[in-house]
Design a protein around this motif. Sequence first.
Motif, PDB file in Angstrom:
ATOM      1  N   UNK A  71      -3.492  -8.830  -9.476  1.00 44.70           N
ATOM      2  CA  UNK A  71      -2.389  -8.494  -8.669  1.00 44.70           C
ATOM      3  C   UNK A  71      -2.598  -9.072  -7.527  1.00 44.70           C
ATOM      4  N   UNK A  72      -1.324  -9.585  -6.691  1.00 47.94           N
ATOM      5  CA  UNK A  72      -1.407 -10.387  -5.877  1.00 47.94           C
ATOM      6  C   UNK A  72      -0.524  -9.901  -4.432  1.00 47.94           C
ATOM      7  N   UNK A  73      -0.719 -10.067  -3.212  1.00 48.01           N
ATOM      8  CA  UNK A  73       0.103  -9.584  -2.152  1.00 48.01           C
ATOM      9  C   UNK A  73       0.925 -11.044  -1.960  1.00 48.01           C
ATOM     10  N   UNK A  74       2.257 -11.005  -1.951  1.00 47.92           N
ATOM     11  CA  UNK A  74       2.931 -12.015  -1.645  1.00 47.92           C
ATOM     12  C   UNK A  74       3.408 -12.102  -0.193  1.00 47.92           C
ATOM     13  N   UNK A  75       3.137 -13.366   0.416  1.00 46.03           N
ATOM     14  CA  UNK A  75       3.668 -13.415   1.800  1.00 46.03           C
ATOM     15  C   UNK A  75       4.043 -14.985   1.942  1.00 46.03           C
ATOM     16  N   UNK A  82      -2.018  -9.083   9.064  1.00 45.92           N
ATOM     17  CA  UNK A  82      -2.454  -8.299   8.410  1.00 45.92           C
ATOM     18  C   UNK A  82      -2.391  -8.528   6.987  1.00 45.92           C
ATOM     19  N   UNK A  83      -3.285  -7.904   6.290  1.00 42.39           N
ATOM     20  CA  UNK A  83      -3.319  -8.257   4.846  1.00 42.39           C
ATOM     21  C   UNK A  83      -2.126  -7.832   3.893  1.00 42.39           C
ATOM     22  N   UNK A  84      -1.520  -6.572   4.687  1.00 44.74           N
ATOM     23  CA  UNK A  84      -0.403  -6.114   3.821  1.00 44.74           C
ATOM     24  C   UNK A  84       0.707  -6.165   5.043  1.00 44.74           C
ATOM     25  N   UNK A  85       1.024  -7.112   5.476  1.00 49.13           N
ATOM     26  CA  UNK A  85       2.137  -7.277   6.271  1.00 49.13           C
ATOM     27  C   UNK A  85       3.497  -7.754   5.742  1.00 49.13           C
ATOM     28  N   UNK A  86       3.163  -7.663   4.400  1.00 48.85           N
ATOM     29  CA  UNK A  86       4.713  -7.846   3.545  1.00 48.85           C
ATOM     30  C   UNK A  86       4.718  -6.899   2.615  1.00 48.85           C
ATOM     31  N   UNK A 112      -0.010  -2.000  -5.246  1.00 48.64           N
ATOM     32  CA  UNK A 112      -1.328  -2.895  -5.206  1.00 48.64           C
ATOM     33  C   UNK A 112      -2.549  -2.070  -5.526  1.00 48.64           C
ATOM     34  N   UNK A 113      -2.928  -1.205  -4.529  1.00 51.51           N
ATOM     35  CA  UNK A 113      -3.938  -0.400  -4.951  1.00 51.51           C
ATOM     36  C   UNK A 113      -4.166   0.355  -6.185  1.00 51.51           C
ATOM     37  N   UNK A 114      -3.041   1.040  -6.467  1.00 49.88           N
ATOM     38  CA  UNK A 114      -3.044   1.668  -8.000  1.00 49.88           C
ATOM     39  C   UNK A 114      -3.293   0.683  -9.064  1.00 49.88           C
ATOM     40  N   UNK A 115      -2.631  -0.554  -9.031  1.00 44.20           N
ATOM     41  CA  UNK A 115      -3.088  -1.403 -10.117  1.00 44.20           C
ATOM     42  C   UNK A 115      -4.318  -1.978 -10.049  1.00 44.20           C
TER      43      UNK A 115
END
Length: 120
Positions: A71-75, A82-86, A112-115
């Motif tokens: 699972x990825x954070x997309x930005x 910030x890591x979760x700025x998106x 993200x954290x649940x997955x």
Amino acid sequence: MANIAYDRKEQVQQIESGLLDGEQIIAVYDAVGTGTGFIGLTDRRVIIQDRSFIGKRFAITSIPYSKITSVSVVSNKSWGGSFFSTGAIAIHVGTHTYEVEFRGAQKSHHVHNVILHHIS
């Protein structure tokens, strides 16, 4: 519904109608942008409503956590912020990637954290 994080009650009800015996909903978040209607998280799987089919058709796709490879954070920004700025994540299942964009970074952080918890 007291312990379920959600945006729209009707989306929770749609997921409730397809639950397996003993399955519990964790969260249901509305998605923004074209293609995706919402994402649901249960204790067993990720459920995505995909509206990208021709002819006003849509699909409800169930993805067992065991099939998710990452699972990825997309930005569109550099990693300077910030890591979760998106408010967007990508869920990788084999060669397919589901991208989901939310209203607010806290929802993407939660999803993200649940997955990640279920696939680690």
